[in-house]
Write an enzyme that holds these catalytic residues in place. Structure first.
Site, PDB file in Angstrom:
ATOM      1  N   CYS A  25      26.605  49.275  64.318  1.00 48.57           N
ATOM      2  CA  CYS A  25      26.815  49.833  65.487  1.00 48.57           C
ATOM      3  C   CYS A  25      25.757  51.039  65.816  1.00 48.57           C
ATOM      4  O   CYS A  25      24.433  50.752  65.674  1.00 48.57           O
ATOM      5  CB  CYS A  25      28.222  50.353  65.724  1.00 48.57           C
ATOM      6  SG  CYS A  25      28.502  50.830  67.328  1.00 48.57           S
TER       7      CYS A  25
ATOM      8  N   HIS B 145      31.808  45.895  64.390  1.00 50.64           N
ATOM      9  CA  HIS B 145      32.905  46.489  63.469  1.00 50.64           C
ATOM     10  C   HIS B 145      33.743  45.344  62.991  1.00 50.64           C
ATOM     11  O   HIS B 145      33.939  44.408  63.451  1.00 50.64           O
ATOM     12  CB  HIS B 145      33.595  47.613  64.442  1.00 50.64           C
ATOM     13  CG  HIS B 145      32.875  48.627  64.779  1.00 50.64           C
ATOM     14  ND1 HIS B 145      32.356  49.457  63.934  1.00 50.64           N
ATOM     15  CD2 HIS B 145      32.524  49.120  65.817  1.00 50.64           C
ATOM     16  CE1 HIS B 145      31.720  50.331  64.645  1.00 50.64           C
ATOM     17  NE2 HIS B 145      31.798  50.197  65.813  1.00 50.64           N
TER      18      HIS B 145
END
Length: 503
Positions: free
Chosen positions: A337, A438
């Site tokens: 991310c 994630h």
């Protein structure tokens, strides 16, 4: 008219005293007894968040509690989520959607709106379940904040929920924690608190019996139990406080291999790496002060709520040079991310998503650049990496488009809708990679693939990994709580109709 679910509230004498763990335990215990249970935390402050099946964002702690309750997570379980972006400001996520960026002062001006939204979310949960376990936030006796409280005693009063107060004996002063909390609140709120759970006890429990007697005599309220410290299972932590100020770690030449995670100032979703901590044969450590990275088999740049600010921090502290040197020497780097965004050439913020509009130089290790922009992406994502199936979740403000021939994974569905997309980037030498996924390591097969890419393919990854390991841990937590908390006394606080069902 549908009967509303009963409620039980778990509040605390302070932050990180164990409220989340107690709620998680109660969710699994009552779910095991056949009740439809759901967790609820009106307001959470954390950069550890996740995505629901509907594509809404909520705190990871309530997702963990929903897993323990064996129900699908829903943003009604955490209607207000504050994601800090500075010491005085946060992004406010309301009912699963980014709502506003607010300073502390601005936020408190919205409290009545947020309280109304939180009550409505709780009412919806109560119409679909038998029992709601409420969690408080921080201390329930912060006298300067109580007038604007939407998550502690005021919410418990709205829910007509008896309150269990959790105190942490490990940090010391447990008697003052309990008695001091009661002394700070008015008599009607003292009456809401029905008893206590003392958490994180070490040593011989029998030696604490005089302390239990003193608390009960002094307060006139029951100590429902004393939870000993546990090490034989692991429950995801709610707050990054558990990884604050890590000590420098220097792997010895003859010790097991180590993987480093850089502890960024605005780190988010550090629970992504919990599955790696469970592996035998390697060690995962967090590093904050710049240090020699050559002994580490891999280095991970985690998610962050403030990519540009943390890029400046990397440069100012000397981390940037350390990371570039590590990569030049053939080290393995993974960015997730915000960490993925950092590995690219530039992070552009034309609309001032993270502060003043501008452009920040990335590490230049991947041929990508990121443009930060709304709306926020929040998806549950099905993907494959070289044909290996995985499922993760995406939470990011911005877009990063790699060359298709260097994309890392193929994306097949987002929030249940089929697509043909790609995500992430793989450097030309195969040693540097980044992704928005994630939960990457929740899949044993994906974990094996990544370990193999770093030269750690010999490390065994068994089936008890990710969600399966978490579910076993919830059972172990429930057994631990049942052994040390008087669940029957807690059950006696519930309405008679519910008690009858539990007999």
């Amino acid at each position: 008219m549908t009967q509303k679910a009963a409620c039980l509230a778990v509040l605390g004498t302070g932050s990180d005293v164990g409220k989340s763990v107690v709620v998680t335990a109660l969710c699994r215990i009552f779910a095991n007894r056949g009740l439809r249970v759901a967790p609820f935390k009106a307001q959470n402050m954390s950069n550890n968040s996740g995505v629901t099946p509907e594509g809404a964002e909520m705190g990871r702690a309530q997702i963990v509690q929903a897993e323990a309750a064996r129900v699908a997570p829903h943003c009604d379980m955490n209607p207000v989520l504050l994601k800090p972006v500075s010491d005085v400001g946060s992004q406010v996520v309301l009912n699963g959607v980014a709502w506003m960026d607010a300073s502390s002062q601005t936020f408190y001006g919205k409290k009545e709106v947020l309280f109304a939204e939180s009550k409505a979310a709780l009412d919806r949960l109560r119409s679909a379940h038998d029992l709601i376990i409420l969690e408080g936030a921080g201390s329930c006796a912060e006298v300067n904040l109580m007038a604007c409280d939407i998550v502690n005693l005021r919410m418990a009063a709205y829910a007509e929920a008896p309150v269990v107060l959790v105190a942490d004996i490990d940090r010391g002063g447990v008697f003052a924690q309990i008695v001091g909390t009661l002394a700070c609140i008015p008599a009607e709120q003292q009456a809401q608190i029905r008893g206590f759970v003392v958490n994180r006890f070490r040593g011989d429990l029998s030696l604490f019996q005089p302390g239990i007697d003193w608390i009960e005599q002094r307060t006139g309220k029951k100590v429902f139990g004393v939870l000993p410290w546990y090490k034989h299972f692991r429950i995801e932590a709610e707050d990054a406080v558990v990884i604050e100020s890590p000590r420098p770690f220097h792997p010895a030449a003859d010790s097991e291999p180590a993987i480093a995670v850089v502890r960024l100032p605005h780190i988010s979703n550090f629970t992504d790496f919990d599955p790696l901590t469970q592996l035998d044969g390697c060690r995962l450590v967090y590093v904050e002060q710049p240090q020699e990275l050559a002994p580490f088999r891999a280095v991970i740049l985690p998610g962050t709520k403030a990519t540009c600010a943390d890029l400046h921090w990397l440069a100012a502290t000397g981390w940037r040079d350390r990371l570039l040197g590590y990569a030049a020497a053939g080290g393995h780097l993974l960015g997730i991310c915000g960490g993925y965004q950092m590995l690219g050439t530039w992070v552009r913020d034309p609309d001032g998503i993270e502060g003043e509009p501008g452009t920040t130089a990335g590490l230049g290790l991947l041929p990508v650049e990121t443009v930060l922009k709304a709306p926020k992406t929040t998806t549950l994502t099905d993907f494959t990496w070289e044909g290996i199936a995985g499922r993760g979740y995406e939470i990011h403000m911005g877009r990063t488009d790699p060359p298709r021939e260097q994309s890392l994974v193929a994306v097949h569905a987002r929030n249940g809708e089929a697509c043909a997309d790609h995500d992430g980037c793989l450097g030309e030498d195969g040693r540097v990679m980044g992704t928005y996924m994630h939960g990457l390591f929740d899949s044993p097969a994906i974990t094996r693939r990544w370990l193999a890419s770093t030269g750690l393919g010999a490390i065994e990854v068994d089936r008890l990994h990710g969600p399966t390991a978490r579910d076993q841990a919830y059972e172990q937590l429930a057994a631990h709580a049942l052994a040390h908390i008087d669940i029957e006394a807690l059950t006696a606080l519930l309405p008679a109709s519910l008690r009858e069902r539990l007999r």
